[in-house]
Design a protein around this motif. Structure first.
Motif, PDB file in Angstrom:
ATOM      1  N   PRO A 451      45.609  33.038  17.992  1.00  0.00           N
ATOM      2  CA  PRO A 451      44.267  33.415  18.476  1.00  0.00           C
ATOM      3  C   PRO A 451      44.291  34.169  19.798  1.00  0.00           C
ATOM      4  O   PRO A 451      43.459  35.062  20.028  1.00  0.00           O
ATOM      5  N   VAL A 452      45.233  33.830  20.665  1.00  0.00           N
ATOM      6  CA  VAL A 452      45.294  34.544  21.956  1.00  0.00           C
ATOM      7  C   VAL A 452      45.752  35.985  21.708  1.00  0.00           C
ATOM      8  O   VAL A 452      45.199  36.949  22.278  1.00  0.00           O
ATOM      9  N   ALA A 453      46.725  36.150  20.823  1.00  0.00           N
ATOM     10  CA  ALA A 453      47.188  37.504  20.488  1.00  0.00           C
ATOM     11  C   ALA A 453      46.043  38.321  19.899  1.00  0.00           C
ATOM     12  O   ALA A 453      45.851  39.499  20.253  1.00  0.00           O
ATOM     13  N   LEU A 454      45.236  37.699  19.051  1.00  0.00           N
ATOM     14  CA  LEU A 454      44.121  38.415  18.424  1.00  0.00           C
ATOM     15  C   LEU A 454      43.070  38.815  19.456  1.00  0.00           C
ATOM     16  O   LEU A 454      42.531  39.929  19.421  1.00  0.00           O
ATOM     17  N   THR A 455      42.802  37.919  20.414  1.00  0.00           N
ATOM     18  CA  THR A 455      41.844  38.255  21.474  1.00  0.00           C
ATOM     19  C   THR A 455      42.354  39.446  22.288  1.00  0.00           C
ATOM     20  O   THR A 455      41.604  40.378  22.603  1.00  0.00           O
ATOM     21  N   LEU A 456      43.641  39.426  22.621  1.00  0.00           N
ATOM     22  CA  LEU A 456      44.202  40.555  23.377  1.00  0.00           C
ATOM     23  C   LEU A 456      44.117  41.846  22.563  1.00  0.00           C
ATOM     24  O   LEU A 456      43.818  42.912  23.098  1.00  0.00           O
ATOM     25  N   MET A 457      44.368  41.743  21.267  1.00  0.00           N
ATOM     26  CA  MET A 457      44.260  42.934  20.410  1.00  0.00           C
ATOM     27  C   MET A 457      42.845  43.503  20.467  1.00  0.00           C
ATOM     28  O   MET A 457      42.647  44.717  20.574  1.00  0.00           O
ATOM     29  N   ARG A 458      41.849  42.614  20.413  1.00  0.00           N
ATOM     30  CA  ARG A 458      40.443  43.078  20.461  1.00  0.00           C
ATOM     31  C   ARG A 458      40.135  43.725  21.810  1.00  0.00           C
ATOM     32  O   ARG A 458      39.417  44.716  21.897  1.00  0.00           O
ATOM     33  N   GLN A 459      40.710  43.150  22.882  1.00  0.00           N
ATOM     34  CA  GLN A 459      40.467  43.723  24.217  1.00  0.00           C
ATOM     35  C   GLN A 459      41.116  45.103  24.354  1.00  0.00           C
ATOM     36  O   GLN A 459      40.567  46.007  24.969  1.00  0.00           O
ATOM     37  N   VAL A 460      42.297  45.242  23.764  1.00  0.00           N
ATOM     38  CA  VAL A 460      42.974  46.546  23.796  1.00  0.00           C
ATOM     39  C   VAL A 460      42.115  47.577  23.062  1.00  0.00           C
ATOM     40  O   VAL A 460      41.900  48.698  23.535  1.00  0.00           O
ATOM     41  N   LYS A 461      41.621  47.185  21.884  1.00  0.00           N
ATOM     42  CA  LYS A 461      40.779  48.093  21.089  1.00  0.00           C
ATOM     43  C   LYS A 461      39.548  48.521  21.911  1.00  0.00           C
ATOM     44  O   LYS A 461      39.205  49.700  21.975  1.00  0.00           O
ATOM     45  N   LEU A 462      38.934  47.546  22.569  1.00  0.00           N
ATOM     46  CA  LEU A 462      37.728  47.824  23.353  1.00  0.00           C
ATOM     47  C   LEU A 462      38.045  48.749  24.533  1.00  0.00           C
ATOM     48  O   LEU A 462      37.254  49.639  24.879  1.00  0.00           O
ATOM     49  N   ALA A 463      39.198  48.539  25.142  1.00  0.00           N
ATOM     50  CA  ALA A 463      39.566  49.362  26.309  1.00  0.00           C
ATOM     51  C   ALA A 463      39.859  50.809  25.899  1.00  0.00           C
ATOM     52  O   ALA A 463      39.481  51.753  26.588  1.00  0.00           O
ATOM     53  N   LEU A 464      40.520  50.984  24.770  1.00  0.00           N
ATOM     54  CA  LEU A 464      40.928  52.336  24.379  1.00  0.00           C
ATOM     55  C   LEU A 464      39.849  53.066  23.581  1.00  0.00           C
ATOM     56  O   LEU A 464      39.796  54.286  23.583  1.00  0.00           O
ATOM     57  N   ASP A 465      39.035  52.304  22.880  1.00  0.00           N
ATOM     58  CA  ASP A 465      38.021  52.920  22.001  1.00  0.00           C
ATOM     59  C   ASP A 465      36.708  52.161  22.156  1.00  0.00           C
ATOM     60  O   ASP A 465      36.241  51.488  21.241  1.00  0.00           O
ATOM     61  N   PRO A 466      36.079  52.269  23.361  1.00  0.00           N
ATOM     62  CA  PRO A 466      34.894  51.435  23.627  1.00  0.00           C
ATOM     63  C   PRO A 466      33.745  51.692  22.665  1.00  0.00           C
ATOM     64  O   PRO A 466      32.943  50.792  22.404  1.00  0.00           O
ATOM     65  N   GLN A 467      33.651  52.910  22.120  1.00  0.00           N
ATOM     66  CA  GLN A 467      32.555  53.174  21.171  1.00  0.00           C
ATOM     67  C   GLN A 467      32.876  52.638  19.772  1.00  0.00           C
ATOM     68  O   GLN A 467      32.009  52.652  18.893  1.00  0.00           O
ATOM     69  N   GLY A 468      34.147  52.234  19.582  1.00  0.00           N
ATOM     70  CA  GLY A 468      34.549  51.709  18.265  1.00  0.00           C
ATOM     71  C   GLY A 468      34.479  52.748  17.161  1.00  0.00           C
ATOM     72  O   GLY A 468      34.084  52.446  16.032  1.00  0.00           O
ATOM     73  N   LEU A 469      34.895  53.988  17.494  1.00  0.00           N
ATOM     74  CA  LEU A 469      34.741  55.070  16.511  1.00  0.00           C
ATOM     75  C   LEU A 469      36.009  55.404  15.737  1.00  0.00           C
ATOM     76  O   LEU A 469      35.957  56.134  14.750  1.00  0.00           O
ATOM     77  N   LEU A 470      37.165  54.896  16.190  1.00  0.00           N
ATOM     78  CA  LEU A 470      38.401  55.226  15.470  1.00  0.00           C
ATOM     79  C   LEU A 470      38.684  54.186  14.394  1.00  0.00           C
ATOM     80  O   LEU A 470      38.937  53.021  14.695  1.00  0.00           O
ATOM     81  N   ASN A 471      38.620  54.623  13.155  1.00  0.00           N
ATOM     82  CA  ASN A 471      38.911  53.781  11.984  1.00  0.00           C
ATOM     83  C   ASN A 471      38.316  52.369  12.093  1.00  0.00           C
ATOM     84  O   ASN A 471      39.043  51.366  12.000  1.00  0.00           O
ATOM     85  N   PRO A 472      36.994  52.283  12.291  1.00  0.00           N
ATOM     86  CA  PRO A 472      36.384  50.957  12.470  1.00  0.00           C
ATOM     87  C   PRO A 472      36.555  50.082  11.227  1.00  0.00           C
ATOM     88  O   PRO A 472      36.651  50.585  10.112  1.00  0.00           O
ATOM     89  N   GLY A 473      36.608  48.762  11.490  1.00  0.00           N
ATOM     90  CA  GLY A 473      36.727  47.825  10.364  1.00  0.00           C
ATOM     91  C   GLY A 473      38.129  47.669   9.855  1.00  0.00           C
ATOM     92  O   GLY A 473      38.373  46.979   8.872  1.00  0.00           O
ATOM     93  N   ARG A 474      39.076  48.310  10.531  1.00  0.00           N
ATOM     94  CA  ARG A 474      40.483  48.152  10.168  1.00  0.00           C
ATOM     95  C   ARG A 474      41.213  47.405  11.285  1.00  0.00           C
ATOM     96  O   ARG A 474      40.877  47.568  12.451  1.00  0.00           O
ATOM     97  N   VAL A 475      42.169  46.596  10.934  1.00  0.00           N
ATOM     98  CA  VAL A 475      43.026  45.804  11.822  1.00  0.00           C
ATOM     99  C   VAL A 475      42.240  44.687  12.533  1.00  0.00           C
ATOM    100  O   VAL A 475      42.516  43.519  12.346  1.00  0.00           O
ATOM    101  N   VAL A 476      41.286  45.079  13.423  1.00  0.00           N
ATOM    102  CA  VAL A 476      40.436  44.052  14.060  1.00  0.00           C
ATOM    103  C   VAL A 476      38.978  44.479  13.963  1.00  0.00           C
ATOM    104  O   VAL A 476      38.678  45.664  13.977  1.00  0.00           O
ATOM    105  N   ARG A 477      38.103  43.500  13.899  1.00  0.00           N
ATOM    106  CA  ARG A 477      36.670  43.824  13.924  1.00  0.00           C
ATOM    107  C   ARG A 477      36.163  43.669  15.314  1.00  0.00           C
ATOM    108  O   ARG A 477      36.604  42.817  16.043  1.00  0.00           O
TER     109      ARG A 477
END
Ligand code: FAD
Ligand code: 2HG
Ligand code: ZN
Length: 477
Positions: A451-477
């Motif tokens: 779960p900690v790894a998954l939270t970090l993954m979500r934070q990375v996604k948010l930091a790099l793609d804050p609008q959530g526009l790159l391939n949304p719904g894949r890997v992490v939601r």
């Protein structure tokens, strides 16, 4: 189902056409090769399919989409097996195909590197390396269609990992278009560079959710003097693991391939492609395909290979074996192995499990999970094969003979997944060894990832793609 496009979309299409030219912004005609996944499980609908010809054009597309708040799905050869490279059904996503970006930019013989654009088909990368006198070792059954960008985005494995590693281990540098449409110029042929966070390795395996890979510098290796291939009948998974140990011990770095194939998997190849003449499969539960590559000579390779097989016969690990006498025989043996996926698709829709475990845990995993599935689902057919040398099995499940495979998937897929993935988790394994998460496993991952790894993954996604526009719904939601 009909979808209404937001009013900003016509402006976006005008901007995309201005950036790429009308010919490379497709909105009409048969777009099925872009919108349908390889396994024919899902058909999406794109607002437009765009085909940029260079990195600046990729950046222009991403910028225009970011401005319009429209998401972008990158696609290479569309051979992915987890529904990650097609648009959703909304008709509002832009499908960005890298296929036109297929140039080999440079080969540096002294540095043992080659720099290619992301849309280069893997087989063409292998051929470019060979023409320059080198080996590019990444090798997959889909190599005639998949692209190096897709291989990097999924961190593809394949049949040479036991010696050369996954795609990640073969990559030295990347050029990437970020979610904001900026170009990260980190193409590099350096084998040592400790100047901060490893963004290259973050991008590799991110399945198009963190950036769009436009080019890469990859490692080359010397061509071996010879590669020999053997096909061996083994009496059990335990014996296959024992044979792997012997092969490591006696071939060392010469061991370049070690694949295990179950009898039912091979029976499907025999059924759907009888012309391939699958050897030895009828009288043994498993066969193993081994490859020995040698930098010295054919005699040297053959004597070491034959010594290994003699030992394996003495130990009872191998009950029968064929050593290919020519390149064409060796190719045919590999072709049989690479045809299992296609033969399984011919048999009908199926449930795939691309799992990894410590090699030592594989015999008990197979014995227990085979028994469990057969007990729970009468007549279930298990297509077990894969890269045993890497602890990676394709432990696939086919509906009972004569049953409706669509109905089987609808009613049994979640249950089968739970049984298999729980067994994998209990033994310390991973639910994706090589195909990735895509959208097929995005909702399953939270049950199996730390779960900690998954939270970090979500934070990375948010930091790099804050609008959530790159391939949304894949890997992490
Ligand atoms: P696509 O299918 O187009 O895309 C895959 C993912 O990568 C998607 O999420 C997509 O959005 C993203 N993506 C694609 N290009 C880019 C880019 N330039 N930048 C950012 N994101 C991008 N896989 C293995 O690992 N090992 C095998 O042995 C293997 N064998 C296969 C055999 C067959 C017959 C088939 C059909 C598939 C096999 N695969 C295997 C799966 C598949 O071929 C790999 O995942 C491959 O790496 C996908 O490459 P692609 O160019 O087709 O990518
Ligand atoms: C392979 O190793 C691929 O052939 C595909 O990873 C596996 O079809 C599969 O499940
Ligand atoms: Zn595989």
């Amino acid at each position: 189902m009909t979808h209404t496009a937001p009013t900003a979309l016509p402006d976006l299409l005008i901007a995309l056409r201005a950036a790429l030219g009308d010919a490379h912004v497709l909105t009409e005609g048969d777009l099925s090769s872009y919108e349908q996944d390889w396994r024919k499980r899902v058909r999406g609908k794109a607002l437009a399919v765009v085909r940029p010809g260079n990195t600046q054009e990729v950046a222009a597309v991403v910028k225009a989409c970011a401005k319009a708040g429209v998401s972008v799905v990158p696609q290479g050869g569309n051979t992915g097996l987890v529904v990650g490279s097609i648009p959703d059904t909304s008709g509002t996503q832009v499908l960005l195909s890298l296929q036109r970006m297929n140039a080999v930019r440079a080969i540096d013989a002294d540095n043992l590197t080659l720099t290619v654009e992301a849309g280069c088909v893997l087989q063409n990368v292998q051929q470019a390396a060979e023409q320059a006198g080198f080996l590019f070792p990444l090798s997959l059954g889909s190599e005639g269609s998949c692209t190096i960008g897709g291989n990097l985005a999924t961190n593809a494995g394949g049949t040479q990992v036991v010696r050369y590693g996954n795609t990640r281990e073969l990559c030295l540098g990347l050029e990437v278009v970020t979610a904001q449409g900026d170009i990260m110029h980190t193409l590099s042929g350096l084998r040592k560079d400790n100047t901060g966070y490893d963004l290259r390795n973050l991008m590799i395996g991110s399945e198009g959710t963190l950036g769009i890979i436009t080019a890469a510098t990859m490692k080359l290796y010397p061509l071996p003097a010879v590669s020999l291939t053997a096909w061996a009948a083994v009496p059990s998974v335990e014996h296959a693991v024992k044979l792997l140990g012997l092969a490591h011990q006696h071939l060392g770095a010469g061991l370049t391939g070690f694949e295990m194939m179950g009898q039912f998997a091979l029976s499907l190849v025999d059924k759907h492609y009888p012309q391939l003449r699958v050897p030895l499969w009828q009288d043994t539960p498993y066969c193993v395909l081994l490859e020995n590559s040698d930098t010295e000579s054919e005699e040297h390779a053959r004597s070491r290979f034959e010594y290994l097989l003699e030992l394996a016969f003495e130990d009872g690990c191998v009950t029968d074996a064929v050593v290919a006498e020519s390149l064409s025989q060796a190719r045919n043996l590999w072709h049989i192995r690479e045809s299992i996926t296609l033969a399984q698709a011919e048999e009908g829709l199926n449930i795939k499990h691309d799992i990894s475990l410590p090699v030592s845990a594989i015999p008990s995993f197979v014995a227990n999970t085979d028994a469990l599935l057969k007990r729970e689902i009468e007549g279930v057919r298990i297509v077990n094969f894969g890269h045993l040398g890497d602890g990676n099995l394709h432990y696939n499940v086919q509906s009972p003979q004569g049953s409706d495979n669509k109905l089987f998937l609808q009613t049994q897929e979640d249950r089968v997944n739970t049984l298999v993935y729980n067994a994998v988790k209990a033994l310390g394994g991973s639910i994706s060894a090589e195909h990735g998460v895509g959208s097929l496993k995005v909702d399953t991952l939270p049950d199996y990832k730390d779960p900690v790894a998954l939270t970090l993954m979500r934070q990375v996604k948010l930091a790099l793609d804050p609008q959530g526009l790159l391939n949304p719904g894949r890997v992490v939601r």
